[in-house]
Structures are given as C-alpha cells and as structure tokens.
Design an enzyme around this catalytic site. Structure first.
Site, PDB file in Angstrom:
ATOM      1  N   HIS A  16       0.821  -1.213   0.000  1.00  0.00           N
ATOM      2  CA  HIS A  16       0.000   0.000   0.000  1.00  0.00           C
ATOM      3  C   HIS A  16       0.857   1.265   0.000  1.00  0.00           C
ATOM      4  CE1 HIS A  16      -3.173   2.836   0.922  1.00  0.00           C
ATOM      5  NE2 HIS A  16      -2.590   3.171   2.066  1.00  0.00           N
ATOM      6  N   SER A  17       0.485   2.236  -0.826  1.00  0.00           N
ATOM      7  CA  SER A  17       1.081   3.564  -0.818  1.00  0.00           C
ATOM      8  C   SER A  17       2.605   3.502  -0.954  1.00  0.00           C
ATOM      9  CB  SER A  17       0.656   4.311   0.454  1.00  0.00           C
ATOM     10  OG  SER A  17       1.004   5.668   0.413  1.00  0.00           O
ATOM     11  N   TYR A  18       3.352   3.952   0.075  1.00  0.00           N
ATOM     12  CA  TYR A  18       4.814   3.941   0.004  1.00  0.00           C
ATOM     13  C   TYR A  18       5.361   2.517  -0.022  1.00  0.00           C
ATOM     14  CZ  TYR A  18       9.497   5.887   0.580  1.00  0.00           C
ATOM     15  OH  TYR A  18      10.798   6.259   0.367  1.00  0.00           O
ATOM     16  N   GLY A  51       4.429   0.347  -2.028  1.00  0.00           N
ATOM     17  CA  GLY A  51       4.618   0.058  -3.444  1.00  0.00           C
ATOM     18  C   GLY A  51       5.965   0.553  -3.931  1.00  0.00           C
ATOM     19  N   THR A  83      -1.876  -0.965  -3.815  1.00  0.00           N
ATOM     20  CA  THR A  83      -3.078  -0.183  -3.515  1.00  0.00           C
ATOM     21  C   THR A  83      -2.681   1.280  -3.357  1.00  0.00           C
ATOM     22  OG1 THR A  83      -2.873  -0.650  -1.128  1.00  0.00           O
ATOM     23  CG2 THR A  83      -4.264  -2.121  -2.423  1.00  0.00           C
TER      24      THR A  83
END
Length: 416
Positions: A292-294, A296, A320
């Site tokens: 998720h977010s960072y 990724g 995500t």
C-alpha cells in the site's frame, strides 16, 4: 484565557507599530515601556493554567475506550465513537492525546496478530546483539516451509506499524478496514504462509544527556570570534522566537536522538533485508505481495535491487494506491515489462471497483479501488486482490500469462 491572549496580541502589535515609527524620545520611551510590560507576563504560568499536562493513560481502558464486537472503537460509558476535540481550543493537547491513543492501538494490533492470527514475532536484525536497536516482523509458523504460497504485506509510510493500513481508520472506522487482519485470515484459510513487514520501525528514540545537548550546540569548527558573533545573533533570534514559543509550547518536551536499526534504517532497506533473510529463503514456489502507498515504492526498489530473484519467485503483486514512480526511481525496461504482466495497482477513484483507470506511466495496469479515499483502497479492493492472485496462480501453473482482471475494457499498456 481569551482575554489574556487578546491583550497579549494587542500589546505585541503596539510594540511592532512603535518600532516602525520614526519618532523622538517620547516614542522610544513608550516602546521601552511596552516591551517591559510584555516581559513581565509569565507566559509559562499563563499557559500551564490553560493546557493540562501532557500525561495520558497507557491502556485503552484508561482512555475509557474499547473495541466492540464489530471491531469499532467506542467509549465504555457512552458508546460513542472517539472524540478528537476532547478539550476545546487546545488542538496541540488533543493531538498529543490522539497520538498517545495511537501508540496503544499499535500495541493492541500487535497482540491481535499474535493471539487471533497466530503469527510469531521475529526480531531484526537476525543476528542482533543484546545492546543494539532492534525491529521485528510477524510471520506464520509455515511462512518459510509452505511449499506452495506465501503472502507478503507491506503498509505505507507514516505512523502505521506492522499489521496496520491506516491508524485513522482503526480509530474512526473499524479494525477490518484499518488493519491487515482480514488479509491474514483470508490468506491462512486459502493455504498461504504469511509475512507481515514493519517498514516504518527504522530507529529507536533515546533521551539526550545534558552533555550530548551541549555537544550538539558547541560542535562547530568555526573560529572562536566568528562563532561568538554568530552565537550572539542566534541568541537574539532565539529570544524573539522563544517569546512566542512559550505561549505555543509551554511544556517543552525532552530532546531525543535517533538510533537507527542496522540494515533496516528505511522502508526500502527493510524490504530488501526481509527479502534476503526470509522471503528468498522460503520454500514457497509462488510469492504474492500486497503493498500500500509507500509500500509500493519499497517493492519497486526491491525489484531494482533484486530483479532476477524477484522475477523467479514472485507470481503477482497487488498495489493499492502506490506512490511508486518508474521514472523517478529509474526503473529499467525489463522491470517495467514484468510489472505490466504481473502487477496491478488499485487506485483511489470515483469509478466502480475494478474499472480501468488511465495512467501516464508505462508500468502496471491501474484499476479503481472503488473509493476516493486513499487510506481505504486496501480494504475496498480486498476481494478483487485475492481473485487476482487466484487467476495469476492458475495462469502460471497452466503457463498462460496472468490477467489482472477479466474486464474487456482493460487498457493495453503495451500500446502506450
């Protein structure tokens, strides 16, 4: 308090106006008198009367909150949701109270990972000495021995820790939407081993000693005369700044220093370390990531550093609302091609769940998470992600390229 504040602001303005005026002795005497009046106001005592001490309970029960049967945080007596503005017009105190509750939530989630999800806590670095700073991750008993499937979870940046997607969701919504527990339970039910990363646990904070505080302020190599002039200017500046700081922050907090955890000093370092010492050593033929977010961005960095290993072991990656950027991270062509075939990014969007979303970046397909709220993307895309994994696994075992979804309107990224 409001009267004191109004008077204080008014007097400050008078002083500033007086200083701007080009007057004679009378004006200078007025300015001096006003400055003297302001200096007599004990801002420390003024604020201490208004702001309570920054001391908070260390348990949920102490805060008079509990999670109900639906996983919602509710007040023990009233049954109401959490209230941020517990004391009106004391935003800083309310924020500190919220942060204190957040630390309790983090420990509570750790307990759930161990008691409800039956994960074990593993210390990092694996060869840590007794005295050095340490971090940890969580994993299922079969994480390294499961011959079939392994699920790896990576949260985003900020205050969240292992097992969380978003602290705000845990406090204001429920445990299902804010934690990784639904993913863990679903994975275990479907025969996955599980590893939960902890990429924000990069250092520990220790209070500075008086000698360390003094050393940090006197550590300059400049000549003594130059340093004295500089110190005099800094003292004057500090005096003016402290005049307002005394009002804004009367309860001065302790000075701390950060001691970074070896080989885990950043989310990117952490991801690579866990890959080298755990994921790459696992028996699973098919590894799946949810980032998720960072998280990724951390996964993409892992690919850059361990490209051949990741391609050989990872079957599919669900992102995500990832904040990775293939240009800024200088991702090579072969990695971008692999991501187009094996990754999918569920992004915040007003479109229905799984609807294709156009992207300007030539990396992986993007589809709607079915929500416009960044922090909710992992929860809203939860059923679609496991379907994506099942299709990817089926495609790999049948030697057919995995398809992120079955929708016919999927963008053909190869043509971008």
């Amino acid at each position: 308090m409001y009267i004191y504040l109004s008077i204080l602001n008014l007097l400050t303005v008078w002083v500033m106006m007086a200083q701007l005026q080009q007057g004679g002795p009378d004006e200078k005497e007025k300015t001096t008198a006003l400055k003297d009046l302001l200096s007599r106001i004990d801002l420390d005592e003024l604020m201490k009367k208004d702001e309570p001490p920054l001391e908070f309970p260390d348990t949920l029960e102490g805060f008079e909150y509990i999670f109900n049967e639906k996983g919602q945080l509710r007040h023990i007596k009233t049954g109401e949701p959490f209230v941020f503005n517990y004391r009106e017009d004391l935003h800083r105190w309310n924020q500190k109270r919220y942060e204190a509750l957040g630390e309790i939530i983090t420990k509570y989630v750790y307990e759930l990972l161990q008691k409800e999800c039956h994960l074990k806590k593993v210390t990092l670095p694996v060869d840590a000495t007794e005295s050095e700073p340490k971090s940890f991750i969580f994993m299922s008993e079969d994480a390294l021995t499961n011959p079939d499937k392994l699920l790896v979870l990576i949260h985003g940046n900020g205050v969240v820790r292992a097992g969380q997607w978003a602290r705000r969701l845990i406090i204001n919504e429920d445990l299902d939407s804010g934690t990784q527990i639904p993913y863990i339970k679903r994975a275990v039910e479907e025969g996955y081993g599980v590893i939960v990363l902890n990429p924000n646990e990069n250092y520990i904070e220790v209070e500075k000693t008086k000698a360390q505080v003094q050393l940090s302020s006197d550590s300059s190599d400049e000549p003594a005369e130059k340093r004295e002039r500089k110190d005099k200017i800094q003292k004057e500046t500090k005096k003016r700044r402290d005049f307002y700081e005394k009002y804004r922050n009367p309860q001065k907090e302790k000075e701390t220093m950060q001691m970074y955890i070896r080989d885990n000093g950043s989310p990117e370092e952490h991801a690579i370390y866990v890959w080298d010492h755990f994921i790459s050593q696992s028996a699973a033929e098919n590894v799946f990531f949810v980032a998720h977010s960072y998280g990724g961005l951390a996964f993409v960095e892992l690919m850059i550093q361990r490209e051949a290993e990741v391609k050989n072991k990872v079957t599919a990656v669900a992102l995500t609302d990832s904040v990775h950027n293939v240009w800024h991270q200088e991702v090579g062509k072969t990695i971008r091609e692999w991501m187009r075939e094996n990754c999918c990014n569920w992004v915040s969007s007003s479109e229905p769940l799984d609807t294709s979303v156009e992207s300007m970046l030539p990396d992986c397909p993007r589809v709607s998470a079915g929500t416009e709220r960044h922090e909710l993307t992992s929860w809203k895309s939860f059923p679609s992600i496991f379907k994506f994994f099942s299709e990817a696994l089926e495609a790999r075992t049948s030697s057919v390229k995995p398809t992120p979804t079955r929708r016919s309107n999927r963008i053909k990224y190869e043509e971008l």
